[in-house]
Design an enzyme around this catalytic site. Structure first.
Site, PDB file in Angstrom:
ATOM      1  CD  GLU A  27      -4.308  -6.062   2.545  1.00  0.00           C
ATOM      2  OE1 GLU A  27      -5.136  -5.369   3.179  1.00  0.00           O
ATOM      3  OE2 GLU A  27      -3.086  -6.015   2.729  1.00  0.00           O
ATOM      4  CD  GLU A  65      -2.710  -1.314   2.488  1.00  0.00           C
ATOM      5  OE1 GLU A  65      -3.780  -1.949   2.445  1.00  0.00           O
ATOM      6  OE2 GLU A  65      -2.287  -0.787   3.533  1.00  0.00           O
TER       7      GLU A  65
END
Length: 745
Positions: A294, A207
């Site tokens: 995710e 991320e």
């Protein structure tokens, strides 16, 4: 042609009504995007048999055939290694074909250059167990992983260097990262799919679009992976926004997205549409597989908030929508596990935001619960996945003949504490002090050469003036995370055992979280407290707890030291004199020393059938104490998973046979700590409880938690004040505070 593509890309970004941001600040930064994702590293033409790649038609390809990744997250270090096969078997039985795991740098290299890959950290064995079950593996080595762990999985010793910039091309950070990858990646290289192993992909960073940009850093990671013979597919993952995809993606790595059913997350179809458009504009052929790295199938818990729930319908609906879009995905989490010890981190989402730390349980409301039992999500997930399995999938991953048997669990009844020992006045409970003219934070202590203090508590001790001082304000100007301040009035000697009074408690930087603590525990929302010093002086003790370093937040919040970070003043003047600092990391050796040499004092016995006596006043002023008891398991007694109930206790840590099973806190929502059977044994099992708030006499008769649970006659939130015991129950429990229930959008 190139300028036309640039215009399309800019138009898409500027027109985005969802984010309404300028995703690319200057057009010159776009010039590299057209060539940022070459097909050659991932195309089928560039790979051979026993390979994993893409087919140029928007699909993954396994051994030259179209393939969909159906993955679930299991973190090996959050589960006893004896249970790995069981948890992985459940993943396969639900209908998934791949397991994803992070690699926690901070656990593998606790001290610089000192690596550990044994026991619960044996990642090679974990990958091997997955392989033996026919599962594929996605590995996410970081170096940053988030995962709600301390400092996002980065070792805290990185913070010792002045000017250190985490997750960047800072030379100090790159040098440490290089050594870590040089130790880890050669272990993983032989386990890649093209060499007969199960690893089909690895992820660069995590991320990073929310943290970056730093193209030099991402390019360095890419080149380091390739230099260590990592030939498998590389991926990145980011939230599904244009600007974060741009900042977090890297040439030669497949971009993927993260999302869930939360209101602030893009809906699956919208996030996948953004990813599809991004890939179309940044790849030569415009074709690449859609991957959700995710897909949040649950959520984590914070201390002091409600127990998180994500409805089964929300998760299954999200999975079905992604499948209909032709996407692959990874369920985060499939099985959460436990933040044993002091591994849990914290959030602080920007300047002025509240600091919130994570619970010991990482159950995550996942398909498989913390102790390995299927939750209500398991069967609906299984039905959906099997309805989408291709014939190829059914041939390669046939269902297990029988679902794995849930691990046994049982209650062991009441464990009565027989002895207690103080912390502040017991020499055996305090390590050799470090003396300095000014207090130092944990990370700057001269411990474990080159590392400092990683975790736990730090006791600061100094002597106050011999002059009488009446009602002046003592102030901790800067500190993190939670401090208890004690004044000993009997003597200023090193180990005075006279009257100890609690002067006050301070929580982090003040703010809303501190006010909440003030309401619940009497902690001061400011850093000031009024103290009186008698003629002859007094001793000042400040016990600071590290509740977990920030795992996700701005760069300045992640570079966070723990302990006293500024001067301590009395009446506005800095306290003179030296400070003794006692680092309390509470490792197994320390626990064994406390049990063997603590200043143990016997507690009144509990006669069978007699009314439960109140706890005597063990620690005037609420100073911390250790309590000791044993669970005796005779030969032939079944040893099974259990849960230690902490109802009635206020705040502290529990050790079973020297192993730190984690924190408890009366704020909830977690009420019981998971005790895997692997920690128990026949004979005497040592239970050590470190109660930070001390013990005061109970003003009323006590009833045990088992009476409350079995008879339903107790108000569990109000009945307990100064208990004498803990209970071991056969199931988990969270407080009955309002749940965070997330419906499907």
């Amino acid at each position: 042609m190139l300028r036309g593509v640039h215009i399309q890309l800019l138009a898409w970004l500027f027109a985005s009504s969802v984010f309404n941001v300028v995703a690319f600040a200057v057009a010159s930064e776009i010039d590299d995007v057209q060539n940022a994702y070459p097909q050659n590293a991932l195309s089928l033409e560039a790979v051979y048999q026993n390979s994993f790649g893409t087919d140029g038609k928007g699909n993954f390809a396994l051994d030259g055939k179209p393939h969909r990744i159906l993955s679930g997250s299991i973190h090996y270090w959050r589960i006893p290694h004896a249970y790995w096969e069981h948890r992985l078997s459940m993943l396969r039985d639900v209908g998934l074909n791949t397991v994803e795991t992070y690699v926690p740098w901070f656990l593998h290299e606790r001290f610089p250059g000192n690596f550990s890959f044994q026991g619960d950290l044996d990642v090679e064995k974990f990958v091997g167990v997955a392989h033996s079950l026919g599962l594929l593996v996605i590995l996410r080595p970081g170096p940053y992983i988030c995962s709600e762990v301390d400092l996002g999985g980065l070792p805290s010793w990185l913070l010792r260097e002045d000017g250190m910039r985490l997750r960047s091309s800072h030379q100090g950070f790159l040098a440490a990262t290089n050594l870590y990858l040089a130790e880890l990646l050669p272990r993983m290289a032989p386990l890649q799919y093209d060499r007969g192993g199960p690893i089909i992909a690895m992820q660069l960073e995590n991320e990073f679009g929310k943290f970056g940009p730093d193209p030099k850093y991402m390019r360095h990671l890419h080149d380091a992976f390739r230099a260590h013979d990592i030939t498998c597919m590389l991926m990145t993952c980011d939230f599904g926004t244009p600007q974060e995809l741009d900042r977090g993606s890297e040439k030669g790595a497949l971009p993927t997205v993260n999302f869930g059913p939360q209101a602030w997350s893009p809906a699956p179809a919208k996030a996948l549409a953004l990813l599809r458009k991004f890939l179309r504009l940044t790849r030569k052929d415009g074709q690449a597989p859609l991957m959700v790295m995710e897909m949040w199938a649950g959520w984590f818990d914070y201390w002091g908030e409600g127990h998180a729930r994500v409805e089964t319908e929300a998760v299954v609906g999200m999975m079905e929508e992604a499948l209909e879009e032709g996407a692959s995905f990874n369920l985060y989490m499939f099985h959460g596990g436990t933040n044993f010890g002091f591994t849990a981190g914290a959030h602080m989402m920007g300047p002025g935001k509240d600091y919130t730390s994570f619970t010991t349980s990482y159950d995550y409301d996942a398909a498989v619960m913390e102790d390995g039992r299927p939750s209500a999500k398991f069967l609906p997930m299984q039905r959906l996945l099997r309805s989408y399995h291709s014939e190829e999938h059914k041939a390669r991953w046939p269902p297990l003949k029988e679902a794995p048997t849930p691990p046994p669990r049982r209650g062991y009844g009441r464990i009565v504490f027989t002895h207690w020992s103080p912390l502040l006045t017991c020499p055996a409970a305090l390590p050799d002090p470090i003396r300095r003219g000014d207090p130092l934070p944990m990370e700057r202590l001269p411990l474990h050469p080159g590392s400092g203090q990683r975790q736990g508590f730090l006791l600061y001790r100094t002597n106050l003036t011999s002059e009488r001082i009446a009602g002046k304000f003592l102030e901790l100007t800067r500190m993190a995370d939670r401090a208890q301040v004690f004044v000993s009035y009997a003597s200023a000697t090193a180990n005075a055992s006279g009257e100890v009074r609690l002067a006050g408690k301070v929580m982090h930087r003040g703010g809303a979280d501190s006010n909440l603590v003030s309401r619940q525990m009497g902690a001061a929302p400011s850093r000031k407290m009024r103290v009186t010093v008698p003629q002859g002086g007094a001793r000042l003790d400040i016990l600071v707890e590290n509740l977990g370093r920030v795992t996700l937040g701005p760069a300045e919040q992640m570079h966070e030291l723990k302990g006293l970070l500024g001067p301590v003043t009395l009446g506005g003047s800095k306290l003179p004199g030296d400070w003794d600092m006692y680092p309390l990391e509470m490792e197994e050796e320390y626990v064994a020393q406390v049990i063997a040499e603590g200043c143990w004092r016997k507690l009144p016995s509990l006669d069978a059938g007699a009314p439960s006596p109140s706890m005597p006043a063990l620690s005037p002023g609420g100073s911390p104490v250790f309590l000791y008891g044993t669970l005796h398991l005779s030969a032939g007694t079944p040893i099974a998973d259990t849960f230690l109930d902490t109802t009635g206790w206020r705040k502290g840590v529990v050790f079973i046979n020297g192993f730190n099973i984690g924190r408890y806190w009366e704020r909830g929502p977690q009420r019981r700590l998971y005790v895997p059977a692997t920690l128990l044994k026949e004979g005497a099992n040592h239970i050590l409880l470190f109660e930070q708030e001390g013990i005061t006499p109970s003003p009323k008769p006590l009833k045990s938690p088992v009476e409350c649970e079995e008879l339903g006659k107790c108000d569990a939130d109000a009945m307990f004040d100064g208990p004498r015991w803990v209970h071991l129950f056969g199931k988990p429990q969270f407080s009955k505070t309002p749940q965070m229930s997330i419906p499907y959008m």
